[in-house]
Design a protein around this motif. Structure first.
Motif, PDB file in Angstrom:
ATOM      1  N   GLY A 567       0.826  -1.200   0.000  1.00  0.00           N
ATOM      2  CA  GLY A 567       0.000   0.000   0.000  1.00  0.00           C
ATOM      3  C   GLY A 567       0.860   1.249   0.000  1.00  0.00           C
ATOM      4  N   GLY A 568       0.595   2.137   0.977  1.00  0.00           N
ATOM      5  CA  GLY A 568       1.372   3.366   1.082  1.00  0.00           C
ATOM      6  C   GLY A 568       2.422   3.316   2.170  1.00  0.00           C
ATOM      7  N   SER A 569       2.836   2.103   2.532  1.00  0.00           N
ATOM      8  CA  SER A 569       3.769   1.959   3.659  1.00  0.00           C
ATOM      9  C   SER A 569       5.229   2.113   3.270  1.00  0.00           C
ATOM     10  N   LYS A 570       5.524   2.202   1.968  1.00  0.00           N
ATOM     11  CA  LYS A 570       6.917   2.301   1.530  1.00  0.00           C
ATOM     12  C   LYS A 570       7.069   3.368   0.443  1.00  0.00           C
ATOM     13  N   HIS A 571       8.263   3.943   0.383  1.00  0.00           N
ATOM     14  CA  HIS A 571       8.627   4.900  -0.661  1.00  0.00           C
ATOM     15  C   HIS A 571       8.860   4.144  -1.970  1.00  0.00           C
ATOM     16  N   HIS A 572       8.698   4.862  -3.096  1.00  0.00           N
ATOM     17  CA  HIS A 572       8.842   4.185  -4.388  1.00  0.00           C
ATOM     18  C   HIS A 572      10.225   3.553  -4.563  1.00  0.00           C
ATOM     19  N   LYS A 573      11.257   4.147  -3.964  1.00  0.00           N
ATOM     20  CA  LYS A 573      12.597   3.543  -4.058  1.00  0.00           C
ATOM     21  C   LYS A 573      12.625   2.159  -3.426  1.00  0.00           C
ATOM     22  N   ASP A 574      11.993   2.042  -2.252  1.00  0.00           N
ATOM     23  CA  ASP A 574      11.985   0.764  -1.539  1.00  0.00           C
ATOM     24  C   ASP A 574      11.100  -0.265  -2.246  1.00  0.00           C
ATOM     25  N   LEU A 575      10.012   0.194  -2.836  1.00  0.00           N
ATOM     26  CA  LEU A 575       9.109  -0.730  -3.525  1.00  0.00           C
ATOM     27  C   LEU A 575       9.744  -1.309  -4.786  1.00  0.00           C
ATOM     28  N   LEU A 576      10.530  -0.492  -5.481  1.00  0.00           N
ATOM     29  CA  LEU A 576      11.087  -0.923  -6.757  1.00  0.00           C
ATOM     30  C   LEU A 576      12.449  -1.618  -6.617  1.00  0.00           C
ATOM     31  N   ALA A 577      13.066  -1.468  -5.463  1.00  0.00           N
ATOM     32  CA  ALA A 577      14.401  -2.053  -5.278  1.00  0.00           C
ATOM     33  C   ALA A 577      14.450  -3.564  -5.528  1.00  0.00           C
ATOM     34  N   PRO A 578      13.439  -4.362  -5.082  1.00  0.00           N
ATOM     35  CA  PRO A 578      13.504  -5.804  -5.346  1.00  0.00           C
ATOM     36  C   PRO A 578      13.514  -6.156  -6.835  1.00  0.00           C
ATOM     37  N   PHE A 579      13.088  -5.222  -7.674  1.00  0.00           N
ATOM     38  CA  PHE A 579      13.067  -5.462  -9.118  1.00  0.00           C
ATOM     39  C   PHE A 579      14.296  -4.886  -9.817  1.00  0.00           C
ATOM     40  N   GLY A 580      15.199  -4.292  -9.028  1.00  0.00           N
ATOM     41  CA  GLY A 580      16.392  -3.681  -9.607  1.00  0.00           C
ATOM     42  C   GLY A 580      16.092  -2.397 -10.351  1.00  0.00           C
ATOM     43  N   LEU A 581      15.033  -1.688  -9.949  1.00  0.00           N
ATOM     44  CA  LEU A 581      14.610  -0.471 -10.637  1.00  0.00           C
ATOM     45  C   LEU A 581      14.693   0.721  -9.700  1.00  0.00           C
ATOM     46  N   ASP A 582      14.884   1.922 -10.288  1.00  0.00           N
ATOM     47  CA  ASP A 582      14.990   3.149  -9.498  1.00  0.00           C
ATOM     48  C   ASP A 582      14.416   4.304 -10.316  1.00  0.00           C
ATOM     49  N   ALA A 583      13.241   4.795  -9.899  1.00  0.00           N
ATOM     50  CA  ALA A 583      12.562   5.855 -10.655  1.00  0.00           C
ATOM     51  C   ALA A 583      13.283   7.190 -10.569  1.00  0.00           C
ATOM     52  N   SER A 584      14.204   7.336  -9.615  1.00  0.00           N
ATOM     53  CA  SER A 584      14.948   8.599  -9.516  1.00  0.00           C
ATOM     54  C   SER A 584      16.101   8.675 -10.518  1.00  0.00           C
ATOM     55  N   ASP A 585      16.383   7.568 -11.199  1.00  0.00           N
ATOM     56  CA  ASP A 585      17.412   7.533 -12.236  1.00  0.00           C
ATOM     57  C   ASP A 585      16.792   8.018 -13.545  1.00  0.00           C
ATOM     58  N   PRO A 586      17.275   9.139 -14.117  1.00  0.00           N
ATOM     59  CA  PRO A 586      16.674   9.647 -15.352  1.00  0.00           C
ATOM     60  C   PRO A 586      16.610   8.598 -16.460  1.00  0.00           C
ATOM     61  N   ALA A 587      17.559   7.677 -16.486  1.00  0.00           N
ATOM     62  CA  ALA A 587      17.562   6.644 -17.522  1.00  0.00           C
ATOM     63  C   ALA A 587      16.395   5.661 -17.359  1.00  0.00           C
ATOM     64  N   PHE A 588      15.826   5.626 -16.154  1.00  0.00           N
ATOM     65  CA  PHE A 588      14.700   4.730 -15.889  1.00  0.00           C
ATOM     66  C   PHE A 588      13.551   4.988 -16.855  1.00  0.00           C
ATOM     67  N   TRP A 589      13.245   6.271 -17.088  1.00  0.00           N
ATOM     68  CA  TRP A 589      12.090   6.612 -17.924  1.00  0.00           C
ATOM     69  C   TRP A 589      12.336   6.253 -19.378  1.00  0.00           C
ATOM     70  N   ASP A 590      13.565   6.343 -19.821  1.00  0.00           N
ATOM     71  CA  ASP A 590      13.863   5.979 -21.203  1.00  0.00           C
ATOM     72  C   ASP A 590      13.607   4.495 -21.462  1.00  0.00           C
ATOM     73  N   LYS A 591      13.775   3.659 -20.415  1.00  0.00           N
ATOM     74  CA  LYS A 591      13.484   2.234 -20.578  1.00  0.00           C
ATOM     75  C   LYS A 591      12.018   2.018 -20.921  1.00  0.00           C
ATOM     76  N   GLY A 592      11.144   2.684 -20.174  1.00  0.00           N
ATOM     77  CA  GLY A 592       9.719   2.541 -20.438  1.00  0.00           C
ATOM     78  C   GLY A 592       9.318   3.113 -21.780  1.00  0.00           C
ATOM     79  N   LEU A 593       9.880   4.275 -22.124  1.00  0.00           N
ATOM     80  CA  LEU A 593       9.558   4.896 -23.410  1.00  0.00           C
ATOM     81  C   LEU A 593      10.085   4.064 -24.574  1.00  0.00           C
ATOM     82  N   SER A 594      11.191   3.369 -24.339  1.00  0.00           N
ATOM     83  CA  SER A 594      11.748   2.522 -25.395  1.00  0.00           C
ATOM     84  C   SER A 594      10.830   1.350 -25.723  1.00  0.00           C
TER      85      SER A 594
END
Length: 608
Positions: A567-594
């Motif tokens: 739910g809302g118990s964790k920050h997005h960094k902590d939620l995405l860490a198990p998947f090896g992802l980090d939304a604060s990395d600008p390159a992250f968005w290019d992956k999705g757009l690609s």
């Protein structure tokens, strides 16, 4: 911290039609909330709430800083009980209202319930204000105790508002004044849009019916619908300009008193996302316009045999696409099948929505437009609203809203305070549900033509979710900046709208006279300022998530369910860490757009 009923959002643009032609469409059974507006349980809860709020204020006002962990745990439990009852009441009132927004009795019932709850909860305004005044060292010490440690993330978010907090008296005034402020203008907008009528080729239609014609196979009908939308919006543009001027000014006044540095910051804080992350998302999408929307729409113009596209061609079906209506049972089987193929558990969670009256699917007079999933309260279950008309996009809308529903069911275990997911993450499960359904349909495609149709539909949905919503965000940013300088005429707002359209859609588009008023019916601008970037955030995040799933990340399903359950118990960094992802990395968005660009690559290759 008492939650109000969230306004519905346009996740789709369904149309009007008879339920019988799609099979038996489900209606809501709201009895899990209350059996009737005058039910003894409803009257009991309203009376209990008034007493509980007064008792809570008497016991805790001026005392929060002195509570130890055990006392704080009791305080939180009582606050959650109040939040649950208030949420139950307003969920029932809100869901009844959105079933028929033109019913005066339902509108009055919701308004009266909201007025009472606002009055009852005014004594609770002290809670967040006083909580934010607790000394940092004392706060950290109390919430280090296991009795209350799990609640710390929600109070951390609340304390992020500390620099922008007003005096207790002013905060209470704003709380009381809200029923005749933004919420009143929201109702005016809802009731106005629900009552609009359009005449297309001799047939009188509502807004949903008319916007759906913009994706009709008949180009003449699409054009007629677009021109009629422009005519009616033009007739009402002054009223809509007044709504936007008032709400933007109200926000500017409150932001100025709170010393908010930007109009967007309040949304970023509530989303628990850093402004620089949103800016990186926005910049990545705008930079990608040429390789996404510009390139795709140039390809679409070629398919349609046109040198230029008009606004009524944007969502046109492909010439090779055979119109067909999808019965409800087929839509249900498609979505549940896709969910089940990912995980039987996901289908099991979704099944009761169909069986127990948790979905309201048919189009009815006065019913709110679009689609939404409302979590109600953690002791009940979510409800999903659709306007189902048997189109392929309606199946994707079902997949989308069920994704929200599954997320809300899983997060409910966190309890009232921690179950709410920030908007940026709230779209994750919904968009992932769409992606699962799309991939299942794509895998089942029997011919290249069918595959092309599915790919084009998905690309258009992604462009609408990412490119269009970031353009909306830019429009809102411009609108609020301009309103801070003075009153905006309808022509001023029209010009701001058009300033983002050509940039986002590309040079292949021409814009008919009247299209400049199409900002008028977008509910997000009214109900949830700066909400729209959450769609692009969610789509980019899901694209990156799906890529890790497709790459065979071990235990992906387990990690995915754990993310939703948080739910809302964790920050997005902590939620995405198990998947090896980090939304604060600008390159992250290019992956999705690609991923979107890759689908367009495949469509272009089909033309070679």
């Amino acid at each position: 911290m008492i939650r109000s009923f969230p306004a519905p959002k346009f996740d789709a643009a369904p149309a009007q039609g008879g339920a019988g032609e799609f099979g038996a469409l489900p209606d809501w059974d709201l009895s899990d909330l209350y059996t009737a507006p005058d039910a003894p349980e409803f009257l009991h809860d309203m009376a209990w709430l008034e007493a509980a709020c007064a008792s809570f204020a008497k016991d805790y006002e001026g005392q929060l800083a002195d509570l130890d962990a055990a006392g704080m745990a009791d305080c939180i439990a009582r606050h959650e009980a109040i939040e649950t009852v208030a949420g139950r009441i307003m969920s029932y009132a809100g869901l009844r209202y959105y079933q028929n927004t033109t019913d005066a009795e339902r509108a009055k019932f919701m308004s009266d319930a909201g007025d009472k709850i606002t009055s009852f909860t005014t004594p609770l305004v002290f809670f967040s204000l006083e909580f934010n005044r607790i000394d940092d060292a004392r706060y950290e010490a109390v919430f280090a105790d296991p009795l209350v440690a799990r609640f710390k993330p929600v109070f951390d978010r609340m304390r992020a508002m500390k620099p922008y907090q007003l005096s207790d008296e002013l905060e209470k005034f704003l709380h009381d004044q809200s029923v005749v402020g933004a919420s009143a203008w929201n109702r005016l907008f809802d009731e106005t849009t629900a009552a609009l009528q359009f005449t297309v080729q001799g047939e009188t239609l509502n807004l949903e019916a008319t916007t759906t014609l913009m994706s009709d196979h008949d180009r003449g009908k699409r054009e007629a619908a677009a021109r009629e939308l422009a005519r009616v919006f033009g007739q009402n543009v002054k009223l809509f300009a007044r709504v936007h001027n008032t709400l933007a000014k109200e926000k500017e006044v409150e932001d100025r008193w709170r010393k908010m540095p930007t109009p967007q910051l309040g949304r970023h804080l509530s989303n628990h996302v850093e402004p620089e992350v949103v800016e990186a998302l926005r910049n990545a999408v705008v930079a990608a316009y040429p390789r996404l929307s510009h390139r795709y729409y140039a390809l679409k113009a070629k398919w349609l045999g046109l040198e230029k596209l008009q606004v009524w061609d944007r969502n046109a079906p492909l010439p090779s696409e055979t119109p067909r209506k999808i019965l409800w049972d087929e839509a249900k089987a498609t979505v549940l099948g896709a969910y089940g193929a990912f995980s039987p558990r996901m289908a099991e969670i979704a099944q009761p929505f169909f069986d127990k009256g948790w979905i309201d699917a048919g189009v009815k007079p006065g019913k709110a437009p679009g689609a939404f999933a409302h979590p109600t309260v953690t002791t009940v279950h979510p409800y999903v609203m659709l306007n189902y008309l048997g189109k392929p996009r309606d199946v994707m809308t079902l997949a989308h809203e069920l994704g929200h529903g599954v997320h809300q069911v899983l997060a409910a275990k966190q309890g009232p305070m921690l179950s709410d997911t920030p908007l940026t993450l709230a779209e994750t499960a919904s968009v992932f549900g769409e992606m699962l359904t799309f991939r299942a349909l794509l895998d089942a495609a029997k011919t290249p033509a069918e595959r092309k149709q599915l790919l084009a539909g998905k690309v258009e949905d992604m462009i609408n979710t990412v490119v269009r919503q970031i353009a909306f965000y830019d429009f809102e940013c411009k609108l609020h900046a301009a309103r801070a300088q003075g009153e905006l005429t309808p022509e001023d707002i029209n010009a701001l709208w058009m300033s983002v359209q050509a940039e986002s859609l590309g040079p292949v588009f021409e814009f008919m006279p009247g299209y400049e008023t199409f900002w008028t019916y977008i509910p997000h601008f009214v109900h949830s300022p700066f909400y729209v970037y959450a769609y692009a955030f969610g789509d980019g995040l899901v694209n990156a998530l799906y890529a890790t799933y497709a790459a065979g990340l071990p235990d992906f399903q387990t990690k995915y369910f754990e993310m939703l359950e948080a739910g809302g118990s964790k920050h997005h960094k902590d939620l995405l860490a198990p998947f090896g992802l980090d939304a604060s990395d600008p390159a992250f968005w290019d992956k999705g757009l690609s991923m979107i660009a890759g689908l367009i690559d495949e469509l272009e290759a089909m033309e070679a």
